[in-house]
Design a protein around this motif. Structure first.
Motif, short mmCIF file in Angstrom:
data_model
loop_
_atom_site.label_atom_id
_atom_site.label_comp_id
_atom_site.label_asym_id
_atom_site.label_seq_id
_atom_site.Cartn_x
_atom_site.Cartn_y
_atom_site.Cartn_z
N VAL A 110 -24.82 -34.89 -38.91
CA VAL A 110 -24.76 -35.79 -40.07
C VAL A 110 -24.06 -35.15 -41.28
CG1 VAL A 110 -26.73 -37.19 -39.37
CG2 VAL A 110 -27.12 -35.21 -40.81
N GLU A 111 -24.21 -33.82 -41.43
CA GLU A 111 -23.56 -33.15 -42.57
C GLU A 111 -22.04 -33.31 -42.47
OE1 GLU A 111 -25.74 -31.80 -40.54
OE2 GLU A 111 -27.46 -31.14 -41.75
N GLU A 112 -21.56 -33.15 -41.24
CA GLU A 112 -20.11 -33.24 -41.01
C GLU A 112 -19.59 -34.65 -41.30
OE1 GLU A 112 -17.46 -32.18 -37.15
OE2 GLU A 112 -19.38 -31.14 -37.28
N GLY A 113 -20.32 -35.64 -40.82
CA GLY A 113 -19.89 -37.03 -41.00
C GLY A 113 -19.91 -37.44 -42.47
N LEU A 114 -20.98 -37.05 -43.18
CA LEU A 114 -21.07 -37.41 -44.60
C LEU A 114 -19.97 -36.70 -45.41
CD1 LEU A 114 -24.94 -37.41 -45.00
CD2 LEU A 114 -23.44 -39.37 -45.38
N ALA A 115 -19.66 -35.46 -45.04
CA ALA A 115 -18.58 -34.73 -45.74
C ALA A 115 -17.26 -35.46 -45.53
CB ALA A 115 -18.50 -33.29 -45.22
N ARG A 116 -17.02 -35.95 -44.33
CA ARG A 116 -15.77 -36.70 -44.08
C ARG A 116 -15.74 -37.97 -44.92
NH1 ARG A 116 -15.25 -37.40 -37.63
NH2 ARG A 116 -14.98 -35.23 -37.00
N ALA A 117 -16.87 -38.69 -44.94
CA ALA A 117 -16.92 -39.97 -45.66
C ALA A 117 -16.67 -39.73 -47.16
CB ALA A 117 -18.25 -40.66 -45.43
N VAL A 118 -17.26 -38.66 -47.71
CA VAL A 118 -17.09 -38.36 -49.13
C VAL A 118 -15.65 -37.90 -49.41
CG1 VAL A 118 -17.79 -36.82 -51.01
CG2 VAL A 118 -19.51 -37.86 -49.54
N ALA A 119 -15.10 -37.08 -48.50
CA ALA A 119 -13.72 -36.61 -48.69
C ALA A 119 -12.76 -37.80 -48.73
CB ALA A 119 -13.33 -35.65 -47.56
N ARG A 120 -13.07 -38.83 -47.95
CA ARG A 120 -12.18 -39.99 -47.90
C ARG A 120 -12.28 -40.84 -49.18
NH1 ARG A 120 -14.36 -44.16 -44.27
NH2 ARG A 120 -15.73 -43.99 -46.04
N SER A 121 -13.54 -41.13 -49.61
CA SER A 121 -13.66 -42.09 -50.72
C SER A 121 -14.03 -41.44 -52.05
CB SER A 121 -14.70 -43.16 -50.36
OG SER A 121 -15.91 -42.54 -50.01
N GLY A 122 -14.34 -40.15 -52.04
CA GLY A 122 -14.64 -39.45 -53.29
C GLY A 122 -16.06 -39.67 -53.80
N LYS A 123 -16.84 -40.54 -53.11
CA LYS A 123 -18.23 -40.77 -53.55
C LYS A 123 -19.04 -41.29 -52.36
CE LYS A 123 -17.12 -45.40 -55.37
NZ LYS A 123 -17.53 -46.27 -54.30
N LYS A 124 -20.36 -41.32 -52.56
CA LYS A 124 -21.25 -41.87 -51.53
C LYS A 124 -21.64 -43.29 -51.91
CE LYS A 124 -23.46 -37.63 -49.89
NZ LYS A 124 -24.68 -36.83 -49.89
N ASP A 125 -21.63 -44.23 -50.93
CA ASP A 125 -22.11 -45.58 -51.24
C ASP A 125 -23.64 -45.59 -51.18
OD1 ASP A 125 -22.98 -46.00 -48.60
OD2 ASP A 125 -21.13 -46.97 -47.99
#
Ligand code: T5A
Length: 210
Positions: free
Chosen positions: A140-155
């Motif tokens: 999960v750490e890896e996936g969340l890091a990718r998602a944040v790198a893409r959009s710059g924030k967490k939804d």
């Protein structure tokens, strides 16, 4: 129904959107009619629900039961208006998230009774069922890091505690063990081309006799 529904599932940032697009292209190259869509969303009503779920549109905390019902409402609209007619005419659908997301996120993640959520899913989907579910699994750490790198924030949902994300990942793996004929688990921590190749192999074996 004569068509096929292939669903992509998994924790955040597993590359579902990326791989769904690549798989749809590969199927179209075979001359198959392919529809790609996503949940929540995929219809005008569903996209409004998506905004409500992800972007805090109502400016009040969404209670967990409302969240679960909104995902199912978006699903009902998509199944009735888009998926069922397409499957009836023999099209293939590549869908970014479906019923297993509700079981994983609202069931294993939020803690709602999974059997109740299965009933809600059945009510929402009617006869629509996936032929194949590709579970893109990764830490999960890896996936969340990718998602944040893409959009710059967490939804809104990405902001949930790490425990929530770990429970839903484990939940997905449990669902896959319970239905091995429908699920294929793919190691999504590998580079994009490797994940694409593994998905091609699975789809070839499942639908085109290898
Ligand atoms: N939800 C949804 C519920 O709680 N219940 C439900 O019933 C349903 C249907 C949907 C949210 O709603 C929740 C789950 C979600 O929290 P969303 O925006 O659709 O929100 O979020 P996700 O479905 O999680 O999609 P993401 O966009 O976050 O991730 P994807 O689609 O898995 O990944 P993708 O392809 O966008 O890639 C993310 C980034 O990683 C890179 C990409 O280039 C991109 O930058 N990437 C890779 N990097 C390295 N190696 C690879 N193999 C990579 N693959 C992609």
């Amino acid at each position: 129904m004569p068509g096929h529904l292939i669903t992509f599932e998994g924790p955040e940032g597993g590359g579902k959107s990326t791989q769904a697009r690549l798989l749809a292209d590969a199927l179209r190259a075979r001359g198959i009619e392919v529809l790609t869509t996503r949940e929540p969303g995929g219809t005008p009503t569903g996209e409004i629900i998506r905004d409500l779920l992800q972007n805090d549109l109502s400016h009040e905390p969404l209670c967990d039961a409302t969240e679960a019902l909104l995902f199912c409402a978006s699903r009902a609209q998509l199944c009735r208006n888009v998926l069922a007619p397409a499957l009836e005419r023999g099209a293939w659908i590549v869908l970014d998230r479906f019923t297993d997301s509700t079981l994983a996120y609202q069931g294993f993640g939020r803690g709602f009774d999974v059997a109740t959520l299965r009933s809600l899913n059945d009510f929402a989907t009617g006869p629509v069922r996936p032929s194949l579910t590709l579970l893109l699994d990764l830490p999960v750490e890896e996936g969340l890091a990718r998602a944040v790198a893409r959009s710059g924030k967490k939804d809104r949902i990405e902001q949930a505690p790490m425990d929530f994300h770990r429970r839903l990942r484990d939940g997905y793996l449990q669902l896959a063990r319970e239905e091995p004929d429908r699920f294929a688990v793919v190691d999504a921590s590998k580079p994009v081309p490797d994940v694409t190749a593994e998905i091609r192999r699975i789809v070839e074996t499942r639908f085109f006799d290898g």
